[in-house]
Scaffold this motif. Structure first.
Motif, PDB file in Angstrom:
ATOM      1  N   GLY A   1       0.661  -1.446  -0.108  1.00 33.88           N
ATOM      2  CA  GLY A   1      -0.175  -0.048  -0.213  1.00 33.88           C
ATOM      3  C   GLY A   1       1.029   0.949  -0.139  1.00 33.88           C
ATOM      4  O   GLY A   1       2.168   1.075  -0.098  1.00 33.88           O
ATOM      5  N   GLY A   2       0.203   2.310   0.012  1.00 32.07           N
ATOM      6  CA  GLY A   2       0.775   3.595   0.043  1.00 32.07           C
ATOM      7  C   GLY A   2      -0.245   4.531   0.505  1.00 32.07           C
ATOM      8  O   GLY A   2      -1.597   4.327  -0.013  1.00 32.07           O
ATOM      9  N   ALA A   3       0.996   6.075  -0.321  1.00 32.74           N
ATOM     10  CA  ALA A   3       0.201   7.658  -0.471  1.00 32.74           C
ATOM     11  C   ALA A   3      -0.532   7.370  -1.140  1.00 32.74           C
ATOM     12  O   ALA A   3      -1.252   6.987  -2.606  1.00 32.74           O
ATOM     13  N   ILE A   4      -2.527   8.187  -1.585  1.00 31.79           N
ATOM     14  CA  ILE A   4      -3.572   8.966  -2.697  1.00 31.79           C
ATOM     15  C   ILE A   4      -2.885   9.926  -2.719  1.00 31.79           C
ATOM     16  O   ILE A   4      -2.524  10.305  -2.460  1.00 31.79           O
ATOM     17  N   LYS A   5      -2.639   9.395  -4.781  1.00 36.19           N
ATOM     18  CA  LYS A   5      -2.354  11.008  -5.302  1.00 36.19           C
ATOM     19  C   LYS A   5      -3.458  11.644  -4.992  1.00 36.19           C
ATOM     20  O   LYS A   5      -4.761  10.786  -4.925  1.00 36.19           O
ATOM     21  N   VAL A   6      -3.256  13.365  -5.146  1.00 38.53           N
ATOM     22  CA  VAL A   6      -4.115  14.014  -4.966  1.00 38.53           C
ATOM     23  C   VAL A   6      -5.264  13.552  -6.658  1.00 38.53           C
ATOM     24  O   VAL A   6      -4.552  13.382  -8.279  1.00 38.53           O
ATOM     25  N   GLY A   7      -6.549  13.655  -6.651  1.00 38.72           N
ATOM     26  CA  GLY A   7      -7.216  13.905  -7.411  1.00 38.72           C
ATOM     27  C   GLY A   7      -7.577  12.150  -8.280  1.00 38.72           C
ATOM     28  O   GLY A   7      -8.116  11.696  -8.897  1.00 38.72           O
ATOM     29  N   GLU A   8      -6.835  11.661  -6.886  1.00 33.16           N
ATOM     30  CA  GLU A   8      -7.027   9.575  -7.062  1.00 33.16           C
ATOM     31  C   GLU A   8      -8.119   8.893  -6.757  1.00 33.16           C
ATOM     32  O   GLU A   8      -8.004   9.565  -5.596  1.00 33.16           O
ATOM     33  N   SER A   9      -8.782   7.994  -6.967  1.00 31.47           N
ATOM     34  CA  SER A   9      -9.965   7.479  -6.079  1.00 31.47           C
ATOM     35  C   SER A   9      -9.141   6.393  -5.557  1.00 31.47           C
ATOM     36  O   SER A   9      -7.744   5.725  -5.349  1.00 31.47           O
ATOM     37  N   SER A  10      -9.275   6.287  -3.966  1.00 31.67           N
ATOM     38  CA  SER A  10      -8.542   5.277  -3.127  1.00 31.67           C
ATOM     39  C   SER A  10      -8.413   3.850  -3.657  1.00 31.67           C
ATOM     40  O   SER A  10      -7.610   3.116  -3.512  1.00 31.67           O
ATOM     41  N   LYS A  11      -9.935   3.130  -5.043  1.00 32.82           N
ATOM     42  CA  LYS A  11      -9.264   2.506  -5.269  1.00 32.82           C
ATOM     43  C   LYS A  11      -8.238   2.074  -6.709  1.00 32.82           C
ATOM     44  O   LYS A  11      -7.525   1.029  -6.687  1.00 32.82           O
ATOM     45  N   ASP A  12      -8.324   3.216  -7.577  1.00 33.36           N
ATOM     46  CA  ASP A  12      -7.482   3.048  -7.928  1.00 33.36           C
ATOM     47  C   ASP A  12      -5.669   3.111  -7.607  1.00 33.36           C
ATOM     48  O   ASP A  12      -4.835   2.530  -8.011  1.00 33.36           O
ATOM     49  N   ALA A  13      -5.915   3.969  -6.189  1.00 39.24           N
ATOM     50  CA  ALA A  13      -4.398   3.921  -6.084  1.00 39.24           C
ATOM     51  C   ALA A  13      -4.261   2.427  -5.387  1.00 39.24           C
ATOM     52  O   ALA A  13      -2.676   2.630  -5.500  1.00 39.24           O
ATOM     53  N   VAL A  14      -5.051   1.517  -4.797  1.00 35.88           N
ATOM     54  CA  VAL A  14      -5.052   0.948  -4.917  1.00 35.88           C
ATOM     55  C   VAL A  14      -4.299  -0.407  -5.541  1.00 35.88           C
ATOM     56  O   VAL A  14      -2.867  -1.048  -5.440  1.00 35.88           O
ATOM     57  N   ALA A  15      -5.148  -0.311  -6.671  1.00 36.89           N
ATOM     58  CA  ALA A  15      -4.108  -0.925  -7.572  1.00 36.89           C
ATOM     59  C   ALA A  15      -3.496  -0.641  -8.265  1.00 36.89           C
ATOM     60  O   ALA A  15      -2.027  -1.394  -8.774  1.00 36.89           O
ATOM     61  N   ARG A  16      -2.937   0.879  -7.838  1.00 31.80           N
ATOM     62  CA  ARG A  16      -1.771   1.615  -7.888  1.00 31.80           C
ATOM     63  C   ARG A  16      -0.315   0.938  -7.495  1.00 31.80           C
ATOM     64  O   ARG A  16       0.485   0.503  -8.170  1.00 31.80           O
ATOM     65  N   GLU A  17      -0.893   0.972  -6.798  1.00 30.43           N
ATOM     66  CA  GLU A  17       0.583   0.391  -5.392  1.00 30.43           C
ATOM     67  C   GLU A  17       0.958  -1.244  -5.746  1.00 30.43           C
ATOM     68  O   GLU A  17       2.033  -1.544  -5.615  1.00 30.43           O
ATOM     69  N   VAL A  18       0.236  -1.725  -6.070  1.00 29.01           N
ATOM     70  CA  VAL A  18       0.234  -3.669  -6.464  1.00 29.01           C
ATOM     71  C   VAL A  18       1.014  -3.116  -7.341  1.00 29.01           C
ATOM     72  O   VAL A  18       1.613  -4.091  -7.422  1.00 29.01           O
ATOM     73  N   GLY A  19       0.327  -2.520  -7.949  1.00 29.21           N
ATOM     74  CA  GLY A  19       1.079  -2.108  -9.768  1.00 29.21           C
ATOM     75  C   GLY A  19       2.628  -2.365  -9.147  1.00 29.21           C
ATOM     76  O   GLY A  19       4.007  -2.904  -9.392  1.00 29.21           O
ATOM     77  N   GLU A  20       3.158  -0.964  -8.077  1.00 27.03           N
ATOM     78  CA  GLU A  20       4.003  -0.346  -8.484  1.00 27.03           C
ATOM     79  C   GLU A  20       4.642  -1.779  -7.515  1.00 27.03           C
ATOM     80  O   GLU A  20       6.613  -2.183  -7.454  1.00 27.03           O
ATOM     81  N   GLU A  21       4.355  -2.038  -6.094  1.00 25.20           N
ATOM     82  CA  GLU A  21       5.340  -2.816  -5.778  1.00 25.20           C
ATOM     83  C   GLU A  21       5.525  -4.436  -5.746  1.00 25.20           C
ATOM     84  O   GLU A  21       6.284  -4.903  -5.588  1.00 25.20           O
ATOM     85  N   LEU A  22       4.323  -4.903  -6.768  1.00 26.15           N
ATOM     86  CA  LEU A  22       4.570  -5.665  -6.941  1.00 26.15           C
ATOM     87  C   LEU A  22       4.178  -6.772  -8.584  1.00 26.15           C
ATOM     88  O   LEU A  22       4.759  -7.708  -8.694  1.00 26.15           O
ATOM     89  N   GLY A  23       4.578  -5.800  -9.332  1.00 28.43           N
ATOM     90  CA  GLY A  23       4.309  -6.022 -10.413  1.00 28.43           C
ATOM     91  C   GLY A  23       3.778  -6.700 -11.260  1.00 28.43           C
ATOM     92  O   GLY A  23       3.158  -7.076 -12.088  1.00 28.43           O
ATOM     93  N   LEU A  24       2.487  -6.484 -10.554  1.00 34.12           N
ATOM     94  CA  LEU A  24       1.735  -7.498 -10.515  1.00 34.12           C
ATOM     95  C   LEU A  24       0.088  -6.545 -11.232  1.00 34.12           C
ATOM     96  O   LEU A  24      -0.798  -5.065 -10.514  1.00 34.12           O
ATOM     97  N   GLN A  25      -1.142  -7.079 -11.898  1.00 30.62           N
ATOM     98  CA  GLN A  25      -2.138  -5.999 -11.904  1.00 30.62           C
ATOM     99  C   GLN A  25      -3.127  -6.647 -11.644  1.00 30.62           C
ATOM    100  O   GLN A  25      -3.333  -8.145 -10.606  1.00 30.62           O
TER     101      GLN A  25
END
Length: 146
Positions: free
Chosen positions: A39-63
């Motif tokens: 997990g991690g910080a939500i970006k300004v203008g980003e939904s929490s749902k989109d943020a968790v998907a982004r964090e999974v991609g950044e940290e695990l390299g997975l969709q």
């Protein structure tokens, strides 16, 4: 820019976390002797749902498939003498693919599956997960820590 502020009084922000459970085990990564959620910080203008998907991609390299919002958490704690006050959104997440042996976002922390029936033996962060995960009933729970 994300929803995180560092002041002389501490760190304050809005975060997301992925609760990934597969075959009766919770996915965590190890930092020293603690087990943390992806997990991690939500970006300004980003939904929490989109943020968790982004964090999974950044940290695990997975969709992933972001499912239920499980917990909304007001988390206030002291870390090495510094106040942290975080508002957190914890989502149930299904991974599309196999996890790497360690996180990929510049911090190669070891990924570790923690068996749900042994979770009490681990230093899980945030700590409320030890008691609340087993009680989750499919509805959003508000947790106030601190």
């Amino acid at each position: 820019m994300d929803f995180r502020t560092i002041t002389e009084n501490g760190r304050h922000g809005v975060r997301v976390a992925a609760i990934i459970i597969r075959d009766g085990a919770l996915l965590t990564y190890k930092v020293e002797d603690q087990n943390h959620l992806v997990g991690g910080a939500i970006k300004v203008g980003e939904s929490s749902k989109d943020a968790v998907a982004r964090e999974v991609g950044e940290e695990l390299g997975l969709q992933c498939i972001v499912k239920d919002l499980m917990f909304v958490v007001e988390n206030r704690f002291d870390y090495n003498g510094e106040l942290h006050h975080m508002i957190e959104f914890h989502y149930s997440v299904d991974l599309l693919g196999e996890i790497p042996p360690h996180t990929l976002d510049g911090h190669p922390y070891e990924c570790e599956w923690v068996q749900m029936n042994e979770i009490s033996r681990f230093d899980i962060r945030p700590t409320f997960l030890k008691s609340e995960l087993a009680k989750w009933d499919g509805t959003i729970h508000h947790i106030d820590i601190g």
